[in-house]
Design a protein around this motif. Structure first.
Motif, PDB file in Angstrom:
ATOM      1  N   TYR A  12      -3.230  20.325 -25.694  1.00 27.38           N
ATOM      2  CA  TYR A  12      -3.284  21.781 -25.708  1.00 27.38           C
ATOM      3  C   TYR A  12      -3.294  22.284 -27.141  1.00 27.38           C
ATOM      4  CZ  TYR A  12      -1.911  21.611 -20.805  1.00 27.38           C
ATOM      5  OH  TYR A  12      -1.868  21.359 -19.456  1.00 27.38           O
ATOM      6  N   TRP A  14      -2.098  25.371 -29.133  1.00 25.95           N
ATOM      7  CA  TRP A  14      -1.129  26.434 -28.892  1.00 25.95           C
ATOM      8  C   TRP A  14      -1.326  27.529 -29.926  1.00 25.95           C
ATOM      9  CZ3 TRP A  14       1.750  26.766 -24.683  1.00 25.95           C
ATOM     10  CH2 TRP A  14       2.729  27.750 -24.636  1.00 25.95           C
ATOM     11  N   ASP A  15      -1.629  28.727 -29.458  1.00 25.99           N
ATOM     12  CA  ASP A  15      -1.883  29.855 -30.346  1.00 25.99           C
ATOM     13  C   ASP A  15      -0.930  30.979 -29.975  1.00 25.99           C
ATOM     14  OD1 ASP A  15      -2.967  31.609 -32.183  1.00 25.99           O
ATOM     15  OD2 ASP A  15      -4.691  32.113 -30.935  1.00 25.99           O
ATOM     16  N   SER A  17       1.442  32.746 -27.977  1.00 28.81           N
ATOM     17  CA  SER A  17       1.921  32.651 -26.600  1.00 28.81           C
ATOM     18  C   SER A  17       0.846  32.125 -25.659  1.00 28.81           C
ATOM     19  CB  SER A  17       2.396  34.023 -26.119  1.00 28.81           C
ATOM     20  OG  SER A  17       1.303  34.926 -26.132  1.00 28.81           O
ATOM     21  N   LYS A  18      -0.293  31.748 -26.195  1.00 27.16           N
ATOM     22  CA  LYS A  18      -1.415  31.316 -25.367  1.00 27.16           C
ATOM     23  C   LYS A  18      -1.730  29.844 -25.655  1.00 27.16           C
ATOM     24  CE  LYS A  18      -6.348  31.996 -25.055  1.00 27.16           C
ATOM     25  NZ  LYS A  18      -7.479  32.620 -25.696  1.00 27.16           N
ATOM     26  N   SER A  19      -1.942  29.064 -24.585  1.00 26.74           N
ATOM     27  CA  SER A  19      -2.347  27.674 -24.774  1.00 26.74           C
ATOM     28  C   SER A  19      -3.725  27.463 -24.162  1.00 26.74           C
ATOM     29  CB  SER A  19      -1.345  26.720 -24.134  1.00 26.74           C
ATOM     30  OG  SER A  19      -1.341  26.872 -22.732  1.00 26.74           O
ATOM     31  N   THR A  20      -4.511  26.592 -24.789  1.00 28.72           N
ATOM     32  CA  THR A  20      -5.845  26.260 -24.306  1.00 28.72           C
ATOM     33  C   THR A  20      -5.939  24.745 -24.194  1.00 28.72           C
ATOM     34  OG1 THR A  20      -6.753  28.166 -25.473  1.00 28.72           O
ATOM     35  CG2 THR A  20      -8.314  26.475 -24.762  1.00 28.72           C
ATOM     36  N   GLU A  21      -6.333  24.258 -23.012  1.00 26.96           N
ATOM     37  CA  GLU A  21      -6.467  22.818 -22.826  1.00 26.96           C
ATOM     38  C   GLU A  21      -7.752  22.331 -23.474  1.00 26.96           C
ATOM     39  OE1 GLU A  21      -6.479  19.471 -19.282  1.00 26.96           O
ATOM     40  OE2 GLU A  21      -5.872  21.512 -18.828  1.00 26.96           O
TER      41      GLU A  21
END
Length: 85
Positions: A12, A14-15, A17-21
């Motif tokens: 992931y 992590w940015d 509060s947002k995570s992107t797989e």
């Protein structure tokens, strides 16, 4: 990274509060190679197969085979009942 039994690696980005797989390209027992377009911090974890969506791809053929088997068994009993009647 250390591989855990029955699980697959996921990465992931992590940015805040947002995570992107991220897309995992390959993995071994001790490393993970993944696709990214920028250099940043990443979280590598192990998750069950169902989190990658692969379980649905594996589950559909299993269900299809079970349906075919059930239809065949039902047909066998119908033919057997008609012969005995």
């Amino acid at each position: 990274y250390t591989k855990e039994g029955g699980k697959v690696p996921v990465v992931y980005f992590w940015d805040g509060s947002k995570s992107t797989e991220m897309k995992v390209l390959s993995s071994t027992d001790t490393s993970v190679t993944f696709e990214t377009d920028h250099n940043s911090e990443y979280i590598v974890a192990s998750e069950m197969l169902s989190n990658n969506g692969n379980s649905n791809e594996q589950l559909i053929p299993i269900i299809a085979v079970l349906i075919v088997v059930l239809i065949a068994i039902g047909g066998f009993f119908i033919i057997r009942r008609r012969r005995n009647a």
